[in-house]
Design a protein around this motif. Structure first.
Motif, PDB file in Angstrom:
ATOM      1  N   GLY A 249       0.732  -1.065   0.489  1.00 34.56           N
ATOM      2  CA  GLY A 249      -0.182  -0.373   0.007  1.00 34.56           C
ATOM      3  C   GLY A 249       0.490   1.473   0.030  1.00 34.56           C
ATOM      4  N   GLU A 250       2.150   0.950   0.027  1.00 33.97           N
ATOM      5  CA  GLU A 250       3.198   2.133   0.571  1.00 33.97           C
ATOM      6  C   GLU A 250       3.508   2.503  -1.725  1.00 33.97           C
ATOM      7  OE1 GLU A 250       6.067   4.846   2.999  1.00 33.97           O
ATOM      8  OE2 GLU A 250       5.538   3.047   3.353  1.00 33.97           O
ATOM      9  N   LEU A 251       3.469   3.687  -1.846  1.00 33.04           N
ATOM     10  CA  LEU A 251       4.708   3.638  -3.076  1.00 33.04           C
ATOM     11  C   LEU A 251       5.766   3.658  -2.601  1.00 33.04           C
ATOM     12  CD1 LEU A 251       2.196   5.106  -6.067  1.00 33.04           C
ATOM     13  CD2 LEU A 251       2.992   2.576  -5.859  1.00 33.04           C
ATOM     14  N   ALA A 252       7.043   3.173  -3.558  1.00 36.30           N
ATOM     15  CA  ALA A 252       8.572   4.134  -3.246  1.00 36.30           C
ATOM     16  C   ALA A 252       8.605   5.492  -3.665  1.00 36.30           C
ATOM     17  CB  ALA A 252       9.275   3.209  -3.600  1.00 36.30           C
ATOM     18  N   GLU A 253       9.379   6.194  -3.233  1.00 40.21           N
ATOM     19  CA  GLU A 253       8.848   8.140  -4.308  1.00 40.21           C
ATOM     20  C   GLU A 253       9.522   7.657  -5.050  1.00 40.21           C
ATOM     21  OE1 GLU A 253      10.595  12.497  -3.629  1.00 40.21           O
ATOM     22  OE2 GLU A 253      10.379  10.656  -1.729  1.00 40.21           O
ATOM     23  N   ASN A 254      11.005   6.845  -5.394  1.00 40.13           N
ATOM     24  CA  ASN A 254      11.794   6.714  -6.361  1.00 40.13           C
ATOM     25  C   ASN A 254      12.400   5.660  -6.474  1.00 40.13           C
ATOM     26  OD1 ASN A 254      13.749   7.166  -4.515  1.00 40.13           O
ATOM     27  ND2 ASN A 254      13.024   9.389  -5.704  1.00 40.13           N
ATOM     28  N   ASN A 255      13.420   5.124  -7.606  1.00 42.10           N
ATOM     29  CA  ASN A 255      14.280   3.807  -7.544  1.00 42.10           C
ATOM     30  C   ASN A 255      15.417   4.260  -6.542  1.00 42.10           C
ATOM     31  OD1 ASN A 255      14.410   1.924  -9.884  1.00 42.10           O
ATOM     32  ND2 ASN A 255      13.984   3.728 -10.568  1.00 42.10           N
ATOM     33  N   ALA A 256      16.078   5.269  -6.257  1.00 42.80           N
ATOM     34  CA  ALA A 256      16.961   5.408  -4.628  1.00 42.80           C
ATOM     35  C   ALA A 256      16.642   5.079  -3.540  1.00 42.80           C
ATOM     36  CB  ALA A 256      16.898   7.113  -4.962  1.00 42.80           C
ATOM     37  N   THR A 257      14.627   5.511  -3.548  1.00 42.10           N
ATOM     38  CA  THR A 257      14.276   4.646  -2.026  1.00 42.10           C
ATOM     39  C   THR A 257      14.525   3.509  -2.146  1.00 42.10           C
ATOM     40  OG1 THR A 257      12.857   7.053  -2.148  1.00 42.10           O
ATOM     41  CG2 THR A 257      12.562   4.984  -0.671  1.00 42.10           C
ATOM     42  N   LEU A 258      14.312   2.500  -3.298  1.00 40.71           N
ATOM     43  CA  LEU A 258      14.275   1.217  -2.757  1.00 40.71           C
ATOM     44  C   LEU A 258      15.266   0.590  -3.115  1.00 40.71           C
ATOM     45  CD1 LEU A 258      11.907   0.220  -6.194  1.00 40.71           C
ATOM     46  CD2 LEU A 258      11.336   0.265  -3.265  1.00 40.71           C
ATOM     47  N   VAL A 259      16.229   1.534  -3.427  1.00 43.18           N
ATOM     48  CA  VAL A 259      17.927   1.057  -2.645  1.00 43.18           C
ATOM     49  C   VAL A 259      18.173   1.056  -1.621  1.00 43.18           C
ATOM     50  CG1 VAL A 259      20.095   2.104  -2.961  1.00 43.18           C
ATOM     51  CG2 VAL A 259      18.612   1.566  -5.617  1.00 43.18           C
ATOM     52  N   HIS A 260      17.730   2.445  -1.024  1.00 46.66           N
ATOM     53  CA  HIS A 260      18.286   2.733   0.435  1.00 46.66           C
ATOM     54  C   HIS A 260      17.306   1.828   1.987  1.00 46.66           C
ATOM     55  CE1 HIS A 260      19.902   6.813   0.673  1.00 46.66           C
ATOM     56  NE2 HIS A 260      19.397   7.161  -0.411  1.00 46.66           N
ATOM     57  N   ARG A 261      16.037   1.417   1.045  1.00 43.14           N
ATOM     58  CA  ARG A 261      15.749  -0.126   1.597  1.00 43.14           C
ATOM     59  C   ARG A 261      16.224  -1.711   1.732  1.00 43.14           C
ATOM     60  NH1 ARG A 261      10.558  -0.617   3.807  1.00 43.14           N
ATOM     61  NH2 ARG A 261      11.091   1.744   4.363  1.00 43.14           N
ATOM     62  N   GLY A 262      16.805  -1.475   0.682  1.00 39.76           N
ATOM     63  CA  GLY A 262      17.918  -2.398  -0.039  1.00 39.76           C
ATOM     64  C   GLY A 262      19.231  -2.301   1.162  1.00 39.76           C
TER      65      GLY A 262
END
Length: 287
Positions: A249-262
């Motif tokens: 239910g929570e969209l990532a703002e951008n690819n960098a956000t996904l990298v930070h989570r990883g």
């Protein structure tokens, strides 16, 4: 642990306000992902107007040049996936139907031979995929493997289902792919390897001892499979190609956000995020 970011992919454009498809946007997402900690950027390109997947050499050139103008260190891993999709005709099952996209080896590798990136993916599956069949038969993959190596590019072997590992062994035995080629395990496609711990353990146990590998899951399986890969000694991949969500239910703002989570998951599990230099050393790429 190496983090790969797959910034746009080739699936239909999802319902996301910041999904990148214009060359300038794809390149900026790649640069931001690298700044966030991704050592490898996996590249697809899209039509700048419609967002549909593109196979145009000029689109690849523009994206790669925009990245390299600002970052000449990050590892670029460019797709060779387009050109293996066969859709069956409803009128005659012996004929191809709308949506079929089958290329020669030369056409599938046109942008690789032109740009000579650090790496390129090499899909070796033949299976039901994308509503049709992905066809990657031995003669085609053998030819592509030799052409990629002759160009000085490192292929990453993408495995979608169990038989791919047997095929990879045969390709290595006849030098169609290098013995030190890295692998990626694609978990969670409908008719491929499931996104489970057992499937990832199985996959890891099928590849040559000491081979570099990345395990990742698609859609809601992205981060659980990233954690599993880390625990098993592999590397991880994140990005909008695989999921547009940080959590349900929570969209990532951008690819960098996904990298930070990883990167957070890597560190929480007691490992370190590899620098570009470390990643190049792991993969045997020139500095």
């Amino acid at each position: 642990m190496i983090i790969t970011c797959a910034v746009t992919g080739s699936s239909p454009v999802p319902n996301h306000p910041n999904f990148p498809f214009r060359p300038d946007h794809v390149a900026q997402e790649a640069l931001d992902a690298a700044e966030a900690g991704a050592s490898i950027i996996h590249i697809h390109v899209r039509d700048s107007t419609t967002g549909e997947p593109s196979q145009a050499l000029d689109d690849y050139r523009e994206v790669v040049s925009r990245i390299r103008d600002k970052n000449d260190e990050v590892i670029l891993n460019v797709t060779t996936g387009p050109g293996c999709t066969w859709m069956q005709s409803e009128e005659d099952p012996a004929q191809s139907g709308p949506g079929t996209l089958m290329f020669t080896a030369e056409r599938r590798l046109e942008h690789i031979l032109d740009l000579k990136p650090d790496m390129c993916t090499l899909d070796i599956c033949t299976m039901q995929l994308w509503g049709g069949v992905a066809i990657n038969l031995d003669p085609m993959i053998t030819r592509m493997g030799h052409m990629i190596q002759d160009a000085g590019v490192l292929p990453e072997i993408e495995c979608f289902e169990a038989g791919d590992f047997v095929f990879a062994d045969d390709l290595i035995a006849k030098h169609a792919i290098p013995a030190h080629a890295p692998f990626s395990f694609v978990l969670g496609t409908k008719y491929g390897l499931p996104a489970t711990s057992e499937a990832m353990i199985y996959s890891r146990n099928q590849i040559p001892r000491g081979a570099t590998w990345t395990g990742f899951g698609v859609s809601r399986h992205s981060f659980p499979m990233a954690a599993q890969a880390i625990l098993l000694g592999g590397h991880i991949r994140v990005g909008f190609e695989d999921t547009i969500y940080l959590r349900k239910g929570e969209l990532a703002e951008n690819n960098a956000t996904l990298v930070h989570r990883g990167a957070e998951i890597v560190r929480y599990l007691g490992a370190d995020v590899a620098s570009v230099g470390e990643a190049r050393k792991f993969l045997g790429l020139r500095s």
